[in-house]
Design an enzyme around this catalytic site. Structure first.
Site, PDB file in Angstrom:
ATOM      1  N   GLY B   8       0.808  -1.214   0.000  1.00 16.80           N
ATOM      2  CA  GLY B   8       0.000   0.000   0.000  1.00 16.80           C
ATOM      3  C   GLY B   8       0.839   1.261   0.000  1.00 16.80           C
ATOM      4  O   GLY B   8       1.606   1.514   0.919  1.00 16.80           O
ATOM      5  N   GLY B  10      -0.259   4.382   0.109  1.00 17.63           N
ATOM      6  CA  GLY B  10      -1.036   5.539   0.564  1.00 17.63           C
ATOM      7  C   GLY B  10      -0.204   6.369   1.534  1.00 17.63           C
ATOM      8  O   GLY B  10       1.025   6.258   1.569  1.00 17.63           O
ATOM      9  N   GLU B 172     -17.271  19.185   1.384  1.00 20.12           N
ATOM     10  CA  GLU B 172     -16.429  19.773   0.340  1.00 20.12           C
ATOM     11  C   GLU B 172     -17.085  19.636  -1.036  1.00 20.12           C
ATOM     12  O   GLU B 172     -17.130  20.580  -1.815  1.00 20.12           O
ATOM     13  CB  GLU B 172     -15.057  19.076   0.314  1.00 20.12           C
ATOM     14  N   ASP B 304      -6.215   3.584   8.169  1.00 20.94           N
ATOM     15  CA  ASP B 304      -7.618   3.473   8.555  1.00 20.94           C
ATOM     16  C   ASP B 304      -8.172   2.053   8.420  1.00 20.94           C
ATOM     17  O   ASP B 304      -9.378   1.853   8.533  1.00 20.94           O
ATOM     18  CB  ASP B 304      -8.498   4.492   7.824  1.00 20.94           C
ATOM     19  N   ALA B 318      -5.591  11.362   6.841  1.00 21.13           N
ATOM     20  CA  ALA B 318      -4.190  11.254   6.441  1.00 21.13           C
ATOM     21  C   ALA B 318      -3.213  11.423   7.612  1.00 21.13           C
ATOM     22  O   ALA B 318      -2.259  10.644   7.719  1.00 21.13           O
ATOM     23  CB  ALA B 318      -3.890  12.262   5.332  1.00 21.13           C
TER      24      ALA B 318
END
Lengths: 421, 421
Positions: B8, B10, B172, B304, B318
């Site tokens: 991953g 991320g 948003e 997460d 994040a």
């Protein structure tokens, strides 16, 4: 109000609309299947990750923002009724027949796979933005797959890129791939990207055949210097998932890019049929010297889907389409004011092709020729100048500045529906 | 050499790799299905055309360019054998079992359609770059189709946007769509985009529930000011091609965007099964205070997709993933040098959410709260600071500068395989 319907928001249609929009007695409807204008001459930069999609595309609606007499329609032309003076359209809301007083069609061209539509599946092309993004993903994926390859044969296949057709697009693509190979060496651990083979396959006897032989020679020299292998007098006889057949030889390659020969877009034959007009052997409509259809002065056709009757064939490049679009606008305005504007005359402003960083060739009209860095600087300036939209221009300039200094490519993303190579 | 495999790329995996790469006795393999890191907190800006894909994504290979001890692999983890200490991978070249000494997994999360996977087809989400591009095309297409609509009912349906979930992403998106509607009025001729309805459907009793109630109130006020209609205490009970059902009411809408509730990624349950470890009700792995798996100190999980045993649940943002990634790197290095680094401790640096141009809310740790322009300036600065890659930062800054002055959106392109709406 004189109703002008423009089919196609490419270089020709866009120029026509831009030059007609100030005529207060003209109402324009600009029809395109896409919601943006693609700056086609830089599509290859998207295909190689140097520019982002948004830097070579500009929303049509934004261009005509606030122009009350210009309507933009997201629609596809499906037929013409020249008697009733209507265009049949397919939109998201259904079918519609749009009336016009003057019809202007600039449908462009598409790649011709030499009568082998089945080749298209294995050889991507650059006519659309999606085509460019698809090629970008394929090029990056080839390097990724080479990095993971378990046999040398497979590694070599992934690191072999074949470009078919050595016109400006083919030469640009070949040069860019060779530059990627040169500059990404430090990104990989298992492969040496300098072993990449970039084969530029051309049926004719020189690259950039639309240029004088001397400039073809210069371009050839630059290509070889960059690491491209031009194969001249070489005819592609087959393309399959495993590679390409040139003459009798099969070349194993994971990435084949098609950049050879175009046909007029389908809308050309549709219009020819409606008007009972002729087309030439690549499907281009034969138009009168004022770009109108025989017997239909109210229907004009422009760009690389037309051929002017009796005239020398013009190249399928942006400047021709733009001049035709501007002429068409002048003609329509002239007719409304009973002014004769004469026939369309193409003013050749020269010919440019770029090969790589600091490498280009240019032929300027009065026999002036340039190559190397000066030609490239000229190419850069002209392309920046013509990029629609100030923001794009600045962003592209900044990105190119960075690329020049860092050899980087900002947009090396493998995108698309499937996540995996 | 101590072999660390990171699954991953991320925020968590990337930070771990960046903080491990200087340890000379560590060899890293970073595995991801994509060739780029997605700066997820700005994905919604791609979805609304404010930023281009390349501005929120950065190629993993470019990040580790020249780092000889870091290998990037484009591959998908398909299984774990904790006894043999291998990860099963699927790559473009085939299947492979990769050995590790330390395994670090940060697989992230995916949207949870409340047990209604069939809703996904009609309600796009923002977890991937493709999701964002899909939403972008859908939003633009809705305005285009409204412009062409033949009935008022259809026009209204196209101009109704429903966002499910009023967390930061939902807020948003709602704010951005309302701003588009406000600013594109002059682009259209048949519709008045100010009639656009943006419905923000939330099952709870306030927006941005992770913020103090006072800031939720401020955010609510900003949303209403922008033209968003928040619907609180409203549960979605159905989504179909024609719209969404909220409680017993069916709302006709062409564009439904899902931003409610997440589940841990599939890799979490795969790892839980291999380790015989527990997961919580949203699929998160229960890890030890040092982020390792029970009975497997050599296997760490971050981001997460995990929940620390006995600890307060951390938000799926994040900063949490980044801190976990950095902690994991420290832990691995500490073990190699026989240094005890203690358990993972989350340092809450605050919470930020933006609503629109000049509108945001911020909660800074010692009870300091901000809203409006100051909070937005803070949000802007922090996001620019964390965007990976200097070039992106500058380009995004320039683009945001333009947007602020012109209200423009540079990347309003409808892309995808189908040309037509």
């Amino acid at each position: 109000m004189h109703r002008v319907v423009i089919v196609g928001g490419g270089f020709g249609g866009l120029q026509a609309a831009l030059h007609l929009k100030d005529a207060k007695d003209v109402e324009i409807t600009l029809v395109d299947r896409r919601n943006f204008h693609l700056f086609q001459p830089l599509a290859y930069q998207v295909a190689t990750g140097a520019l982002a999609a948004g830097e070579v595309c500009y929303p049509l609606r934004a261009i005509f923002r606030g122009e009350e007499r210009v309507k933009v329609m997201l629609a596809e032309a499906t037929g013409f009724d020249l008697g009733a003076r209507t265009v049949a359209l397919r939109t998201a809301a259904g079918e519609e027949a749009l009336e016009y007083d003057t019809l202007l069609v600039g449908g462009g061209s598409k790649y011709n796979y030499f009568g082998h539509p089945e080749w298209q599946e294995h050889a991507a092309e650059l006519k659309s933005l999606e085509g460019a993004l698809h090629i970008r993903a394929q090029i990056l994926r080839a390097f990724e797959t080479a990095e993971l390859a378990e046999t040398e044969a497979e590694r070599d296949r992934q690191l072999t890129f074949v470009i078919v057709g050595a016109g400006p697009t083919g030469v640009e693509m070949a040069g860019q791939i060779a530059e990627i190979a040169r500059n990404t060496r430090r990104d990989f651990r298992n492969i040496d990207t300098r072993n990449t083979k970039v084969l530029l396959v051309e049926a004719g006897d020189r690259v950039l055949a639309s240029f004088p032989p001397k400039l073809s020679g210069r371009a050839m020299h630059s290509l070889v210097n960059l690491g491209v292998t031009p194969m001249l007098n070489a005819a592609v006889t087959g393309i399959d998932p495993d590679g390409v057949t040139v003459g009798d030889d099969h070349i194993r390659s994971a990435t084949v890019i098609w950049a050879a020969g175009v046909l007029a877009a389908g809308v050309s034959s549709m219009l020819a049929e409606a008007a009972g007009a002729e087309t030439d052997k690549v499907g281009r409509l034969i138009v009168e010297p004022d770009l109108s259809l025989p017997g239909h002065p109210e229907v004009l056709a422009i760009g690389d889907m037309v051929q002017v009757r009796g005239a020398h064939a013009l190249p399928g490049v942006a400047p021709v389409a733009m001049q035709m679009g501007r002429y068409a606008a002048k003609l329509v305005k002239g007719r409304l004011r009973a002014k004769d504007v004469g026939p369309f005359k193409y003013k050749d402003k020269g010919n440019l092709a770029t090969i790589g960083r600091g490498r280009a060739v240019a032929e300027l009209p009065p026999g002036i020729r340039a190559w190397g860095f000066p030609a490239w600087a000229l190419w850069l300036g002209i392309h920046l100048f013509y990029l629609v939209g100030f923001q794009n221009r600045l962003l592209v300039f900044i990105r190119w500045g960075f690329s020049f200094v860092t050899h980087g490519r900002g947009t090396r993303l493998i995108t698309g529906e499937q996540n995996m190579p």
